[in-house]
Design a protein around this motif. Structure first.
Motif, PDB file in Angstrom:
ATOM      1  N   CYS A  61       0.825  -1.213   0.000  1.00  0.00           N
ATOM      2  CA  CYS A  61       0.000   0.000   0.000  1.00  0.00           C
ATOM      3  C   CYS A  61       0.856   1.259   0.000  1.00  0.00           C
ATOM      4  O   CYS A  61       0.531   2.227  -0.692  1.00  0.00           O
ATOM      5  CB  CYS A  61      -0.966  -0.015   1.177  1.00  0.00           C
ATOM      6  SG  CYS A  61      -2.291  -1.219   0.952  1.00  0.00           S
ATOM      7  N   ALA A  62       1.947   1.244   0.732  1.00  0.00           N
ATOM      8  CA  ALA A  62       2.866   2.397   0.717  1.00  0.00           C
ATOM      9  C   ALA A  62       3.451   2.586  -0.683  1.00  0.00           C
ATOM     10  O   ALA A  62       3.573   3.721  -1.165  1.00  0.00           O
ATOM     11  CB  ALA A  62       3.966   2.213   1.752  1.00  0.00           C
ATOM     12  N   TYR A  64       2.017   1.596  -3.532  1.00  0.00           N
ATOM     13  CA  TYR A  64       0.931   2.070  -4.396  1.00  0.00           C
ATOM     14  C   TYR A  64       0.723   3.569  -4.208  1.00  0.00           C
ATOM     15  O   TYR A  64       0.596   4.317  -5.185  1.00  0.00           O
ATOM     16  CB  TYR A  64      -0.400   1.367  -4.083  1.00  0.00           C
ATOM     17  CG  TYR A  64      -0.439  -0.120  -4.277  1.00  0.00           C
ATOM     18  CD1 TYR A  64       0.495  -0.807  -5.055  1.00  0.00           C
ATOM     19  CD2 TYR A  64      -1.433  -0.875  -3.671  1.00  0.00           C
ATOM     20  CE1 TYR A  64       0.436  -2.183  -5.212  1.00  0.00           C
ATOM     21  CE2 TYR A  64      -1.508  -2.246  -3.831  1.00  0.00           C
ATOM     22  CZ  TYR A  64      -0.574  -2.893  -4.594  1.00  0.00           C
ATOM     23  OH  TYR A  64      -0.650  -4.257  -4.750  1.00  0.00           O
ATOM     24  N   GLU A  65       0.678   3.984  -2.950  1.00  0.00           N
ATOM     25  CA  GLU A  65       0.440   5.396  -2.663  1.00  0.00           C
ATOM     26  C   GLU A  65       1.554   6.276  -3.234  1.00  0.00           C
ATOM     27  O   GLU A  65       1.300   7.319  -3.839  1.00  0.00           O
ATOM     28  CB  GLU A  65       0.299   5.600  -1.159  1.00  0.00           C
ATOM     29  CG  GLU A  65      -0.210   6.957  -0.783  1.00  0.00           C
ATOM     30  CD  GLU A  65      -0.609   7.047   0.672  1.00  0.00           C
ATOM     31  OE1 GLU A  65      -1.561   7.809   0.950  1.00  0.00           O
ATOM     32  OE2 GLU A  65       0.024   6.386   1.532  1.00  0.00           O
ATOM     33  N   GLN A  66       2.784   5.843  -3.063  1.00  0.00           N
ATOM     34  CA  GLN A  66       3.926   6.594  -3.588  1.00  0.00           C
ATOM     35  C   GLN A  66       3.878   6.663  -5.115  1.00  0.00           C
ATOM     36  O   GLN A  66       4.079   7.725  -5.702  1.00  0.00           O
ATOM     37  CB  GLN A  66       5.243   5.955  -3.129  1.00  0.00           C
ATOM     38  CG  GLN A  66       6.483   6.662  -3.624  1.00  0.00           C
ATOM     39  CD  GLN A  66       6.597   8.086  -3.109  1.00  0.00           C
ATOM     40  OE1 GLN A  66       6.215   8.392  -1.989  1.00  0.00           O
ATOM     41  NE2 GLN A  66       7.119   8.974  -3.931  1.00  0.00           N
ATOM     42  N   ARG A  69       1.193   9.136  -6.481  1.00  0.00           N
ATOM     43  CA  ARG A  69       1.242  10.552  -6.063  1.00  0.00           C
ATOM     44  C   ARG A  69       1.140  11.528  -7.240  1.00  0.00           C
ATOM     45  O   ARG A  69       0.533  12.570  -7.125  1.00  0.00           O
ATOM     46  CB  ARG A  69       2.518  10.842  -5.296  1.00  0.00           C
ATOM     47  CG  ARG A  69       2.476  10.389  -3.867  1.00  0.00           C
ATOM     48  CD  ARG A  69       3.510  11.136  -3.027  1.00  0.00           C
ATOM     49  NE  ARG A  69       3.896  10.475  -1.816  1.00  0.00           N
ATOM     50  CZ  ARG A  69       3.117  10.265  -0.763  1.00  0.00           C
ATOM     51  NH1 ARG A  69       1.873  10.622  -0.814  1.00  0.00           N
ATOM     52  NH2 ARG A  69       3.566   9.671   0.311  1.00  0.00           N
ATOM     53  N   ARG A  77      -6.120   7.773  -9.195  1.00  0.00           N
ATOM     54  CA  ARG A  77      -5.413   7.044  -8.132  1.00  0.00           C
ATOM     55  C   ARG A  77      -6.162   5.768  -7.750  1.00  0.00           C
ATOM     56  O   ARG A  77      -5.549   4.708  -7.566  1.00  0.00           O
ATOM     57  CB  ARG A  77      -5.186   7.957  -6.922  1.00  0.00           C
ATOM     58  CG  ARG A  77      -4.131   9.036  -7.208  1.00  0.00           C
ATOM     59  CD  ARG A  77      -3.781   9.851  -5.992  1.00  0.00           C
ATOM     60  NE  ARG A  77      -4.841  10.742  -5.559  1.00  0.00           N
ATOM     61  CZ  ARG A  77      -5.064  11.961  -6.049  1.00  0.00           C
ATOM     62  NH1 ARG A  77      -4.273  12.443  -7.014  1.00  0.00           N
ATOM     63  NH2 ARG A  77      -6.040  12.710  -5.588  1.00  0.00           N
ATOM     64  N   TYR A  81      -4.750   1.925  -7.880  1.00  0.00           N
ATOM     65  CA  TYR A  81      -4.730   0.992  -6.746  1.00  0.00           C
ATOM     66  C   TYR A  81      -5.393  -0.332  -7.111  1.00  0.00           C
ATOM     67  O   TYR A  81      -4.870  -1.404  -6.806  1.00  0.00           O
ATOM     68  CB  TYR A  81      -5.441   1.585  -5.525  1.00  0.00           C
ATOM     69  CG  TYR A  81      -4.852   2.860  -4.976  1.00  0.00           C
ATOM     70  CD1 TYR A  81      -3.519   3.197  -5.168  1.00  0.00           C
ATOM     71  CD2 TYR A  81      -5.638   3.734  -4.250  1.00  0.00           C
ATOM     72  CE1 TYR A  81      -2.988   4.371  -4.650  1.00  0.00           C
ATOM     73  CE2 TYR A  81      -5.116   4.913  -3.717  1.00  0.00           C
ATOM     74  CZ  TYR A  81      -3.793   5.221  -3.925  1.00  0.00           C
ATOM     75  OH  TYR A  81      -3.273   6.383  -3.410  1.00  0.00           O
ATOM     76  N   ASP A 125      -8.135   1.696   3.545  1.00  0.00           N
ATOM     77  CA  ASP A 125      -7.857   3.096   3.880  1.00  0.00           C
ATOM     78  C   ASP A 125      -7.425   3.898   2.652  1.00  0.00           C
ATOM     79  O   ASP A 125      -7.842   5.049   2.487  1.00  0.00           O
ATOM     80  CB  ASP A 125      -6.787   3.188   4.968  1.00  0.00           C
ATOM     81  CG  ASP A 125      -7.257   2.648   6.309  1.00  0.00           C
ATOM     82  OD1 ASP A 125      -8.484   2.470   6.513  1.00  0.00           O
ATOM     83  OD2 ASP A 125      -6.391   2.369   7.166  1.00  0.00           O
ATOM     84  N   LEU A 126      -6.593   3.283   1.788  1.00  0.00           N
ATOM     85  CA  LEU A 126      -6.207   3.964   0.548  1.00  0.00           C
ATOM     86  C   LEU A 126      -7.441   4.284  -0.292  1.00  0.00           C
ATOM     87  O   LEU A 126      -7.595   5.389  -0.814  1.00  0.00           O
ATOM     88  CB  LEU A 126      -5.291   3.061  -0.298  1.00  0.00           C
ATOM     89  CG  LEU A 126      -3.827   2.944   0.032  1.00  0.00           C
ATOM     90  CD1 LEU A 126      -3.160   1.972  -0.929  1.00  0.00           C
ATOM     91  CD2 LEU A 126      -3.145   4.289  -0.020  1.00  0.00           C
ATOM     92  N   ARG A 129      -9.917   7.051   1.239  1.00  0.00           N
ATOM     93  CA  ARG A 129      -9.412   8.425   1.098  1.00  0.00           C
ATOM     94  C   ARG A 129      -9.695   8.974  -0.298  1.00  0.00           C
ATOM     95  O   ARG A 129     -10.131  10.120  -0.454  1.00  0.00           O
ATOM     96  CB  ARG A 129      -7.907   8.486   1.391  1.00  0.00           C
ATOM     97  CG  ARG A 129      -7.590   8.487   2.881  1.00  0.00           C
ATOM     98  CD  ARG A 129      -6.141   8.857   3.154  1.00  0.00           C
ATOM     99  NE  ARG A 129      -5.164   7.954   2.584  1.00  0.00           N
ATOM    100  CZ  ARG A 129      -4.701   6.860   3.192  1.00  0.00           C
ATOM    101  NH1 ARG A 129      -5.137   6.527   4.388  1.00  0.00           N
ATOM    102  NH2 ARG A 129      -3.796   6.102   2.611  1.00  0.00           N
ATOM    103  N   GLN A 130      -9.459   8.157  -1.313  1.00  0.00           N
ATOM    104  CA  GLN A 130      -9.689   8.625  -2.680  1.00  0.00           C
ATOM    105  C   GLN A 130     -11.177   8.722  -2.999  1.00  0.00           C
ATOM    106  O   GLN A 130     -11.600   9.621  -3.730  1.00  0.00           O
ATOM    107  CB  GLN A 130      -8.961   7.721  -3.678  1.00  0.00           C
ATOM    108  CG  GLN A 130      -7.455   7.672  -3.485  1.00  0.00           C
ATOM    109  CD  GLN A 130      -6.807   9.039  -3.379  1.00  0.00           C
ATOM    110  OE1 GLN A 130      -7.074   9.940  -4.173  1.00  0.00           O
ATOM    111  NE2 GLN A 130      -5.946   9.216  -2.391  1.00  0.00           N
TER     112      GLN A 130
END
Length: 193
Positions: A61-62, A64-66, A69, A77, A81, A125-126, A129-130
């Motif tokens: 997940c970190a 994917y988030e990076q 960005r 986004r 994911y 959580d990812l 948020r989106q």
């Protein structure tokens, strides 16, 4: 905490080599720790595997988030994911294989349902948020972002788990795109996005 990380990293290396077929003795040797240290940190192999799942999912997940960005909006986004999570079914570079993940996920979920739900929470959580950002911007209309993020997570997992055992697996890019189109429609978006 540092010793736990060393043990989890050693477990991931052994899993990449042999799946779940390693002994605690082999693990402590690989990690370079005493057997007592292992049992001071983990009650047993299942608790270690829970920690491996938490580590693997949080790390993914970190990443994917990076990687997402620079994407221009929350819908882009979200698409990333969903498609990226499924794409790893066909990725030979992952250290913990899709079949191991699928088999152990369901086995551990039967014994530790709350802990496995917690382990998969970073992906939810990812997504939430989106979804909230997309709803605020008017590009998606989820009826309940928390619930919808949970459903997206479960659907992504189900597709991943299904295709983990298909041999040879179909093109993960097309699977990801089809899954994304379904999710997008369910979230009130249109395929042209």
């Amino acid at each position: 905490m540092e010793q736990a990380e060393v043990i989890v990293a050693a477990a991931r290396r052994l899993i990449a080599e042999r799946g779940e077929r390693f002994t605690t003795q082999e693990l402590v040797k690989e990690a370079g720790v005493a057997l007592q240290t292992f049992y001071r940190i983990f009650a047993g192999k299942d608790q270690l595997l829970l920690a491996v799942f938490e580590n693997l999912i949080a790390e993914s997940c970190a990443q994917y988030e990076q990687a997402a960005r620079g994407l221009p909006d929350p819908v882009a986004r979200l698409r990333f994911y969903v498609t990226e999570a499924v794409r790893s079914v066909g990725d030979d570079r992952v250290d913990v294989g899709p079949r191991f993940v699928t088999a152990e996920h369901w086995r551990l979920h039967q014994v530790f349902p709350a802990e496995m739900s917690q382990a998969t929470q970073p992906f939810t959580d990812l997504v939430v948020r989106q979804l909230e950002l997309a709803a605020a911007g008017g590009s998606l209309s989820p009826s309940d972002p928390q619930r919808d993020a949970w459903f997206v997570t479960k659907l992504v997992m189900a597709v991943f788990h299904h295709y983990a055992f298909v041999d040879p697996p179909p093109d993960p890019d097309s699977i990801g795109e089809e899954l994304w189109e379904f999710c997008l429609g369910a979230l009130g978006g249109t395929v042209t996005q």
